[in-house]
Design a protein around this motif. Structure first.
Motif, PDB file in Angstrom:
ATOM      1  N   GLN A  97       0.840  -1.127  -0.013  1.00 39.57           N
ATOM      2  CA  GLN A  97      -0.034  -0.227  -0.066  1.00 39.57           C
ATOM      3  C   GLN A  97       0.922   1.392  -0.064  1.00 39.57           C
ATOM      4  O   GLN A  97       0.452   2.340   0.531  1.00 39.57           O
ATOM      5  CB  GLN A  97      -1.061  -0.036   1.332  1.00 39.57           C
ATOM      6  CG  GLN A  97      -2.010  -1.156   1.122  1.00 39.57           C
ATOM      7  CD  GLN A  97      -2.830  -1.270   2.622  1.00 39.57           C
ATOM      8  OE1 GLN A  97      -2.082  -1.618   3.499  1.00 39.57           O
ATOM      9  NE2 GLN A  97      -3.958  -1.085   2.444  1.00 39.57           N
ATOM     10  N   ASP A  98       1.944   1.203  -0.770  1.00 42.10           N
ATOM     11  CA  ASP A  98       2.739   2.126  -0.615  1.00 42.10           C
ATOM     12  C   ASP A  98       2.481   3.524  -1.130  1.00 42.10           C
ATOM     13  O   ASP A  98       2.937   4.832  -0.756  1.00 42.10           O
ATOM     14  CB  ASP A  98       4.145   1.836  -1.463  1.00 42.10           C
ATOM     15  CG  ASP A  98       3.853   1.452  -3.128  1.00 42.10           C
ATOM     16  OD1 ASP A  98       2.939   1.324  -3.300  1.00 42.10           O
ATOM     17  OD2 ASP A  98       4.730   1.144  -3.756  1.00 42.10           O
ATOM     18  N   PHE A  99       1.388   3.611  -1.996  1.00 41.11           N
ATOM     19  CA  PHE A  99       0.861   4.904  -2.596  1.00 41.11           C
ATOM     20  C   PHE A  99       0.036   5.813  -1.360  1.00 41.11           C
ATOM     21  O   PHE A  99      -0.165   6.840  -1.765  1.00 41.11           O
ATOM     22  CB  PHE A  99      -0.137   4.540  -3.702  1.00 41.11           C
ATOM     23  CG  PHE A  99      -1.511   3.910  -3.504  1.00 41.11           C
ATOM     24  CD1 PHE A  99      -2.550   5.121  -3.225  1.00 41.11           C
ATOM     25  CD2 PHE A  99      -1.628   2.988  -2.968  1.00 41.11           C
ATOM     26  CE1 PHE A  99      -3.867   4.820  -2.914  1.00 41.11           C
ATOM     27  CE2 PHE A  99      -2.943   2.549  -2.768  1.00 41.11           C
ATOM     28  CZ  PHE A  99      -4.169   3.498  -2.696  1.00 41.11           C
ATOM     29  N   PHE A 100      -0.258   4.995  -0.391  1.00 35.91           N
ATOM     30  CA  PHE A 100      -0.717   5.915   0.813  1.00 35.91           C
ATOM     31  C   PHE A 100       0.173   6.925   1.580  1.00 35.91           C
ATOM     32  O   PHE A 100      -0.258   7.770   2.146  1.00 35.91           O
ATOM     33  CB  PHE A 100      -1.368   4.876   1.820  1.00 35.91           C
ATOM     34  CG  PHE A 100      -2.885   4.555   1.302  1.00 35.91           C
ATOM     35  CD1 PHE A 100      -3.898   5.525   1.394  1.00 35.91           C
ATOM     36  CD2 PHE A 100      -3.019   3.402   0.873  1.00 35.91           C
ATOM     37  CE1 PHE A 100      -5.096   5.039   0.986  1.00 35.91           C
ATOM     38  CE2 PHE A 100      -4.457   2.849   0.585  1.00 35.91           C
ATOM     39  CZ  PHE A 100      -5.424   3.668   0.810  1.00 35.91           C
ATOM     40  N   LYS A 101       1.418   6.724   1.336  1.00 36.97           N
ATOM     41  CA  LYS A 101       2.356   7.693   1.736  1.00 36.97           C
ATOM     42  C   LYS A 101       2.175   8.772   1.082  1.00 36.97           C
ATOM     43  O   LYS A 101       2.844  10.011   1.720  1.00 36.97           O
ATOM     44  CB  LYS A 101       3.866   7.165   1.653  1.00 36.97           C
ATOM     45  CG  LYS A 101       4.332   6.899   0.251  1.00 36.97           C
ATOM     46  CD  LYS A 101       5.764   6.427   0.134  1.00 36.97           C
ATOM     47  CE  LYS A 101       6.097   6.317  -1.452  1.00 36.97           C
ATOM     48  NZ  LYS A 101       7.634   5.613  -1.445  1.00 36.97           N
ATOM     49  N   LEU A 102       1.493   9.174   0.151  1.00 40.15           N
ATOM     50  CA  LEU A 102       1.455  10.413  -0.687  1.00 40.15           C
ATOM     51  C   LEU A 102       0.250  10.994  -0.184  1.00 40.15           C
ATOM     52  O   LEU A 102       0.045  12.173  -0.285  1.00 40.15           O
ATOM     53  CB  LEU A 102       1.408  10.083  -2.241  1.00 40.15           C
ATOM     54  CG  LEU A 102       2.496   9.545  -2.886  1.00 40.15           C
ATOM     55  CD1 LEU A 102       2.159   9.168  -4.337  1.00 40.15           C
ATOM     56  CD2 LEU A 102       3.864  10.312  -2.690  1.00 40.15           C
TER      57      LEU A 102
END
Length: 224
Positions: free
Chosen positions: A151-156
């Motif tokens: 879910q790395d896109f949630f860091k944005l």
């Protein structure tokens, strides 16, 4: 009379001879001089091209050593090859994005597909309980962070959204809607104010919040 005639004849002969000599002299002066060229000079002259060689109507020029020869056709081919490579790279990028982030039939309309999950960001502000009910009505739950890699896109994400994390009354531990306990590897919980619910901020950080506060929310469910 004979003497006179002889004298006139002699004079005429001298005049005629003089005229003949003058004519030869003039012819000699007016005649262009012609010198025979040596064999080496003749060979050198014959080696010189009388005109620039032509092939198919194109004049070929001999460039000096070290001078770069670039034809317009060569430049055109280089540009065409560069454009083809650029188009291929862009196509591969969009194909990768479609497979990774793509909107497809595995998720409902307007939902975001990412690594076997469907996500929806709702802009309406609700309390935590209202947000949970809204997600349940669409066969989903509030957001759960289970893997920073998947879910790395949630860091944005920059704004605050309700997520499916709350504090139990029994022992005060934090757990998800599915009953699993919060792990430090999932995200960092920051206590901002007294509250038993949590909002997601950014960079995998959650912030405590009063459950009655109105916030936007994120729903998620498995892709089918």
């Amino acid at each position: 009379m004979c003497h006179t005639h002889h004298t006139m004849t002699s004079t005429r002969d001298r005049t005629s001879q003089h005229s003949s000599e003058m004519s030869k002299y003039n012819n000699y002066k007016l005649r262009p001089t012609s010198r025979n060229a040596s064999p080496g000079q003749q060979k050198q002259r014959s080696a010189l091209p009388t005109s620039k060689p032509r092939e198919n109507g194109i004049i070929r020029r001999n460039f000096p050593i070290g001078e770069l020869k670039i034809s317009p056709l060569f430049v055109t081919r280089i540009i065409a090859a560069a454009m083809a490579i650029r188009f291929l790279i862009i196509t591969l990028i969009w194909f990768t994005i479609f497979l990774t982030y793509g909107f497809c039939t595995q998720c409902p309309d307007d939902w975001l597909y990412y690594r076997n999950n469907c996500y929806q960001f709702f802009n309406e502000s609700k309390s935590w309980n209202q947000s949970q009910a809204s997600c349940l009505s669409q066969n989903s739950t509030l957001l759960k962070i289970y893997s920073k890699e998947d879910q790395d896109f949630f860091k944005l994400v920059k704004s605050y959204h309700w997520m499916g994390l709350f504090q139990t009354q029994a022992n005060g531990s934090w757990q998800w809607e599915d009953g699993s306990t919060l792990s430090p590897n999932e995200l960092t919980l920051v206590e901002m104010q007294r509250g038993s619910c949590a909002v997601y901020g950014s960079s995998f950080k959650a912030y405590t919040e009063d459950c009655s506060t109105l916030n936007t929310y994120i729903c998620m469910k498995k892709a089918v």
